[in-house]
Motif scaffolding. Structure first.
Motif, PDB file in Angstrom:
ATOM      1  N   LYS A 127       0.839  -1.203   0.000  1.00 13.51           N
ATOM      2  CA  LYS A 127       0.000   0.000   0.000  1.00 13.51           C
ATOM      3  C   LYS A 127       0.871   1.249   0.000  1.00 13.51           C
ATOM      4  N   SER A 130       2.237   1.771  -3.412  1.00 18.60           N
ATOM      5  CA  SER A 130       1.181   2.301  -4.284  1.00 18.60           C
ATOM      6  C   SER A 130       0.912   3.765  -3.993  1.00 18.60           C
ATOM      7  N   GLY A 131       0.943   4.114  -2.712  1.00 22.11           N
ATOM      8  CA  GLY A 131       0.600   5.475  -2.316  1.00 22.11           C
ATOM      9  C   GLY A 131       1.585   6.513  -2.792  1.00 22.11           C
ATOM     10  N   PRO A 133       3.480   6.954  -5.853  1.00 19.57           N
ATOM     11  CA  PRO A 133       3.759   5.523  -6.021  1.00 19.57           C
ATOM     12  C   PRO A 133       5.248   5.294  -6.302  1.00 19.57           C
ATOM     13  N   ALA A 162      -2.965  -3.888  -6.996  1.00 18.99           N
ATOM     14  CA  ALA A 162      -3.231  -2.458  -6.788  1.00 18.99           C
ATOM     15  C   ALA A 162      -1.997  -1.620  -7.101  1.00 18.99           C
ATOM     16  N   LYS A 166      -1.842   1.122 -10.058  1.00 22.21           N
ATOM     17  CA  LYS A 166      -1.546   2.526  -9.757  1.00 22.21           C
ATOM     18  C   LYS A 166      -0.396   3.039 -10.620  1.00 22.21           C
ATOM     19  N   CYS A 167       0.555   2.162 -10.909  1.00 19.92           N
ATOM     20  CA  CYS A 167       1.709   2.535 -11.730  1.00 19.92           C
ATOM     21  C   CYS A 167       1.449   2.305 -13.221  1.00 19.92           C
ATOM     22  N   ARG A 168       0.202   1.960 -13.556  1.00 18.37           N
ATOM     23  CA  ARG A 168      -0.222   1.751 -14.942  1.00 18.37           C
ATOM     24  C   ARG A 168       0.599   0.652 -15.620  1.00 18.37           C
ATOM     25  N   ALA A 196      -8.611  -2.851 -10.977  1.00 17.01           N
ATOM     26  CA  ALA A 196      -7.422  -2.376 -11.683  1.00 17.01           C
ATOM     27  C   ALA A 196      -7.761  -1.986 -13.117  1.00 17.01           C
ATOM     28  N   GLN A 199      -9.843   1.195 -13.052  1.00 14.79           N
ATOM     29  CA  GLN A 199      -9.016   2.353 -12.708  1.00 14.79           C
ATOM     30  C   GLN A 199      -8.232   2.859 -13.911  1.00 14.79           C
ATOM     31  N   ASN A 200      -7.788   1.927 -14.755  1.00 17.95           N
ATOM     32  CA  ASN A 200      -6.972   2.309 -15.903  1.00 17.95           C
ATOM     33  C   ASN A 200      -7.769   2.427 -17.192  1.00 17.95           C
TER      34      ASN A 200
END
Length: 210
Positions: A127, A130-131, A133, A162, A166-168, A196, A199-200
């Protein structure tokens, strides 16, 4: 007398012999304010219970849940040689309070202390990755997950998916998901991969049979 009453009572500061790890663990769990946790912590020193891994871990979790991460860190630092449970608690505390860089720093310190992570270490560590990122750190964590054999853990897998989402890096997210046999794909893993893709905005997820 209720536990909440005990927290405000002189009984907490007495020399009663019933005080034990389980007694204080219960009080920590029923605390409603960070000041109560500080009182309990002070009392643990009087009773010689300040090195109890169970109680320190609970204090760290409770303090960080109140947002008092500085006190949680102080409690952690009072341990001369913390084992995995307090380490997990402080990493989780930083991550839950969105102090992601601090969570990663504590993980680095844990490695220097030669304390081996377990499956509970990785979800909040991922997490944090990801946060930020932080893809590079996330890949290093992923490598350690594989080396230690935790890739089948649903919460670890969710964290990995996740992170890559987040990092695509949807190819990596899909690889993590497809690494599990169909029979071992849970609601957690399905939710993670569908989220995921959403999100993308990469279209529909096509399900294979392998």
């Amino acid at each position: 007398m209720s536990e909440s009453s005990l927290l405000a009572s002189p009984f907490l500061h007495s020399n009663s012999g019933i005080h034990s790890d389980s007694f204080y663990a219960s009080l920590i769990g029923s605390s409603t304010h960070k000041s109560q946790l500080r009182q309990i912590h002070a009392r643990l020193f009087v009773l010689g219970l300040q090195l109890s891994s169970l109680l320190i871990t609970k204090l760290i979790h409770a303090s960080s849940s109140f947002g008092d991460i500085r006190f949680a860190r102080k409690v952690f630092d009072d341990l001369p040689r913390p084992q995995i449970f307090p380490w997990n608690a402080i990493i989780t505390g930083y991550s839950r309070n969105n102090l992601f860089q601090d969570a990663l720093l504590m993980y680095s310190k844990m490695q220097l202390a030669r304390v081996s992570p377990d499956s509970f270490t990785f979800p909040h560590l991922l997490k944090a990755c990801s946060g930020l990122p932080h893809l590079q750190m996330g890949r290093l964590v992923h490598a350690q997950v594989l080396r230690l054999g935790f890739e089948a853990d649903g919460f670890v897998q969710n964290g990995l998916i996740a992170l890559y989402a987040k990092c695509r890096r949807m190819g990596s997210a899909r690889t993590v998901f497809e690494g599990l046999p169909m029979s071992e794909r849970t609601v957690v893993s399905w939710t993670a991969i569908v989220s995921a893709y959403a999100q993308n905005d990469t279209g529909c997820l096509k399900v294979g049979t392998s």
